[in-house]
Design a protein around this motif. Sequence first.
Motif, PDB file in Angstrom:
ATOM      1  N   HIS A 199      -0.651   6.043  -6.275  1.00 61.83           N
ATOM      2  CA  HIS A 199       0.147   7.258  -6.463  1.00 61.83           C
ATOM      3  C   HIS A 199      -0.500   8.464  -5.788  1.00 61.83           C
ATOM      4  O   HIS A 199       0.194   9.325  -5.249  1.00 61.83           O
ATOM      5  CB  HIS A 199       0.401   7.521  -7.942  1.00 61.83           C
ATOM      6  N   ALA A 200      -1.825   8.534  -5.809  1.00 59.75           N
ATOM      7  CA  ALA A 200      -2.517   9.625  -5.114  1.00 59.75           C
ATOM      8  C   ALA A 200      -2.255   9.546  -3.615  1.00 59.75           C
ATOM      9  O   ALA A 200      -2.009  10.566  -2.965  1.00 59.75           O
ATOM     10  CB  ALA A 200      -4.009   9.572  -5.398  1.00 59.75           C
ATOM     11  N   LEU A 201      -2.297   8.343  -3.067  1.00 62.21           N
ATOM     12  CA  LEU A 201      -2.011   8.166  -1.644  1.00 62.21           C
ATOM     13  C   LEU A 201      -0.563   8.528  -1.332  1.00 62.21           C
ATOM     14  O   LEU A 201      -0.276   9.225  -0.350  1.00 62.21           O
ATOM     15  CB  LEU A 201      -2.314   6.732  -1.213  1.00 62.21           C
ATOM     16  N   GLU A 202       0.353   8.072  -2.155  1.00 61.64           N
ATOM     17  CA  GLU A 202       1.772   8.365  -1.921  1.00 61.64           C
ATOM     18  C   GLU A 202       2.071   9.856  -2.056  1.00 61.64           C
ATOM     19  O   GLU A 202       2.933  10.374  -1.353  1.00 61.64           O
ATOM     20  CB  GLU A 202       2.650   7.550  -2.875  1.00 61.64           C
ATOM     21  N   ASP A 203       1.365  10.549  -2.929  1.00 58.15           N
ATOM     22  CA  ASP A 203       1.541  11.997  -3.055  1.00 58.15           C
ATOM     23  C   ASP A 203       1.142  12.714  -1.771  1.00 58.15           C
ATOM     24  O   ASP A 203       1.621  13.809  -1.487  1.00 58.15           O
ATOM     25  CB  ASP A 203       0.735  12.554  -4.230  1.00 58.15           C
ATOM     26  N   ALA A 204       0.253  12.079  -0.992  1.00 54.99           N
ATOM     27  CA  ALA A 204      -0.175  12.632   0.293  1.00 54.99           C
ATOM     28  C   ALA A 204       0.659  12.052   1.440  1.00 54.99           C
ATOM     29  O   ALA A 204       0.271  12.153   2.598  1.00 54.99           O
ATOM     30  CB  ALA A 204      -1.648  12.341   0.521  1.00 54.99           C
ATOM     31  N   ASP A 205       1.790  11.445   1.100  1.00 56.27           N
ATOM     32  CA  ASP A 205       2.709  10.842   2.077  1.00 56.27           C
ATOM     33  C   ASP A 205       2.075   9.702   2.870  1.00 56.27           C
ATOM     34  O   ASP A 205       2.411   9.464   4.030  1.00 56.27           O
ATOM     35  CB  ASP A 205       3.276  11.895   3.034  1.00 56.27           C
ATOM     36  N   ILE A 206       1.162   8.972   2.242  1.00 58.97           N
ATOM     37  CA  ILE A 206       0.552   7.793   2.843  1.00 58.97           C
ATOM     38  C   ILE A 206       1.146   6.569   2.138  1.00 58.97           C
ATOM     39  O   ILE A 206       1.001   6.429   0.918  1.00 58.97           O
ATOM     40  CB  ILE A 206      -0.982   7.803   2.680  1.00 58.97           C
ATOM     41  N   PRO A 207       1.823   5.689   2.865  1.00 62.62           N
ATOM     42  CA  PRO A 207       2.397   4.500   2.218  1.00 62.62           C
ATOM     43  C   PRO A 207       1.282   3.593   1.709  1.00 62.62           C
ATOM     44  O   PRO A 207       0.300   3.351   2.413  1.00 62.62           O
ATOM     45  CB  PRO A 207       3.193   3.833   3.336  1.00 62.62           C
ATOM     46  N   ALA A 208       1.406   3.131   0.472  1.00 67.46           N
ATOM     47  CA  ALA A 208       0.368   2.299  -0.137  1.00 67.46           C
ATOM     48  C   ALA A 208       1.015   1.195  -0.962  1.00 67.46           C
ATOM     49  O   ALA A 208       2.116   1.354  -1.491  1.00 67.46           O
ATOM     50  CB  ALA A 208      -0.535   3.153  -1.016  1.00 67.46           C
ATOM     51  N   PHE A 209       0.301   0.082  -1.061  1.00 63.23           N
ATOM     52  CA  PHE A 209       0.795  -1.090  -1.768  1.00 63.23           C
ATOM     53  C   PHE A 209      -0.324  -1.677  -2.610  1.00 63.23           C
ATOM     54  O   PHE A 209      -1.468  -1.726  -2.183  1.00 63.23           O
ATOM     55  CB  PHE A 209       1.294  -2.138  -0.767  1.00 63.23           C
ATOM     56  N   VAL A 210       0.016  -2.141  -3.819  1.00 66.09           N
ATOM     57  CA  VAL A 210      -0.949  -2.796  -4.702  1.00 66.09           C
ATOM     58  C   VAL A 210      -0.722  -4.297  -4.589  1.00 66.09           C
ATOM     59  O   VAL A 210       0.390  -4.775  -4.728  1.00 66.09           O
ATOM     60  CB  VAL A 210      -0.772  -2.332  -6.163  1.00 66.09           C
ATOM     61  N   LEU A 211      -1.794  -5.025  -4.338  1.00 61.94           N
ATOM     62  CA  LEU A 211      -1.728  -6.472  -4.258  1.00 61.94           C
ATOM     63  C   LEU A 211      -2.641  -7.095  -5.300  1.00 61.94           C
ATOM     64  O   LEU A 211      -3.716  -6.569  -5.578  1.00 61.94           O
ATOM     65  CB  LEU A 211      -2.154  -6.951  -2.864  1.00 61.94           C
ATOM     66  N   GLY A 212      -2.218  -8.193  -5.870  1.00 62.03           N
ATOM     67  CA  GLY A 212      -3.039  -8.946  -6.809  1.00 62.03           C
ATOM     68  C   GLY A 212      -2.917  -8.547  -8.257  1.00 62.03           C
ATOM     69  O   GLY A 212      -3.556  -9.155  -9.108  1.00 62.03           O
ATOM     70  N   GLU A 213      -2.081  -7.559  -8.566  1.00 58.68           N
ATOM     71  CA  GLU A 213      -2.000  -7.108  -9.953  1.00 58.68           C
ATOM     72  C   GLU A 213      -1.435  -8.175 -10.881  1.00 58.68           C
ATOM     73  O   GLU A 213      -1.763  -8.210 -12.065  1.00 58.68           O
ATOM     74  CB  GLU A 213      -1.188  -5.822 -10.060  1.00 58.68           C
ATOM     75  N   HIS A 214      -0.618  -9.070 -10.361  1.00 63.30           N
ATOM     76  CA  HIS A 214      -0.021 -10.111 -11.206  1.00 63.30           C
ATOM     77  C   HIS A 214      -0.973 -11.284 -11.435  1.00 63.30           C
ATOM     78  O   HIS A 214      -0.651 -12.198 -12.186  1.00 63.30           O
ATOM     79  CB  HIS A 214       1.286 -10.595 -10.592  1.00 63.30           C
ATOM     80  N   LEU A 215      -2.129 -11.244 -10.779  1.00 68.13           N
ATOM     81  CA  LEU A 215      -3.128 -12.297 -10.974  1.00 68.13           C
ATOM     82  C   LEU A 215      -4.065 -12.003 -12.133  1.00 68.13           C
ATOM     83  O   LEU A 215      -4.842 -12.861 -12.525  1.00 68.13           O
ATOM     84  CB  LEU A 215      -3.945 -12.481  -9.691  1.00 68.13           C
ATOM     85  N   VAL A 216      -3.978 -10.794 -12.676  1.00 66.68           N
ATOM     86  CA  VAL A 216      -4.846 -10.430 -13.797  1.00 66.68           C
ATOM     87  C   VAL A 216      -4.536 -11.337 -14.977  1.00 66.68           C
ATOM     88  O   VAL A 216      -3.392 -11.557 -15.334  1.00 66.68           O
ATOM     89  CB  VAL A 216      -4.642  -8.943 -14.189  1.00 66.68           C
ATOM     90  N   GLY A 217      -5.569 -11.879 -15.568  1.00 64.56           N
ATOM     91  CA  GLY A 217      -5.390 -12.777 -16.710  1.00 64.56           C
ATOM     92  C   GLY A 217      -5.281 -14.230 -16.308  1.00 64.56           C
ATOM     93  O   GLY A 217      -5.227 -15.106 -17.160  1.00 64.56           O
ATOM     94  N   GLY A 218      -5.249 -14.494 -15.003  1.00 68.44           N
ATOM     95  CA  GLY A 218      -5.196 -15.877 -14.546  1.00 68.44           C
ATOM     96  C   GLY A 218      -6.493 -16.592 -14.892  1.00 68.44           C
ATOM     97  O   GLY A 218      -7.567 -16.019 -14.803  1.00 68.44           O
ATOM     98  N   MET A 219      -6.406 -17.812 -15.276  1.00 70.93           N
ATOM     99  CA  MET A 219      -7.594 -18.570 -15.681  1.00 70.93           C
ATOM    100  C   MET A 219      -7.833 -19.703 -14.688  1.00 70.93           C
ATOM    101  O   MET A 219      -6.954 -20.087 -13.954  1.00 70.93           O
ATOM    102  CB  MET A 219      -7.393 -19.154 -17.088  1.00 70.93           C
ATOM    103  N   GLY A 220      -9.032 -20.203 -14.671  1.00 72.80           N
ATOM    104  CA  GLY A 220      -9.333 -21.369 -13.861  1.00 72.80           C
ATOM    105  C   GLY A 220      -9.970 -21.018 -12.541  1.00 72.80           C
ATOM    106  O   GLY A 220     -11.126 -20.625 -12.484  1.00 72.80           O
TER     107      GLY A 220
END
Length: 88
Positions: free
Chosen positions: A18-39
């Motif tokens: 959000h800080a990057l986007e507020d500065a008009d820099i396109p940003a993407f979050v990757l891997g957030e859905h892997l949190v809690g994965g086991m093994g």
Amino acid sequence: MRTVYQALNPIDAHLVKHALEDADIPAFVLGEHLVGGMGELPATGFVEVRVPDDWVEEAQALLKTLPLLNDAGESAEVDEDDEGWLPA
């Protein structure tokens, strides 16, 4: 796309995004859905913020101004007189 920030968790990643986007820099979050994965997944280190190659320098410059956590997990120095970014 290049990684500009290795996040501690999805919330940390989205605050940076959000800080990057507020500065008009396109940003993407990757891997957030892997949190809690086991093994086979590592305990941490898979949530990251990426920006297009053309925006890497601008993103890195902005990240240097943010009060982010350092590698030791300690809060970065924050100038108390600074009216800019506030820690989340």
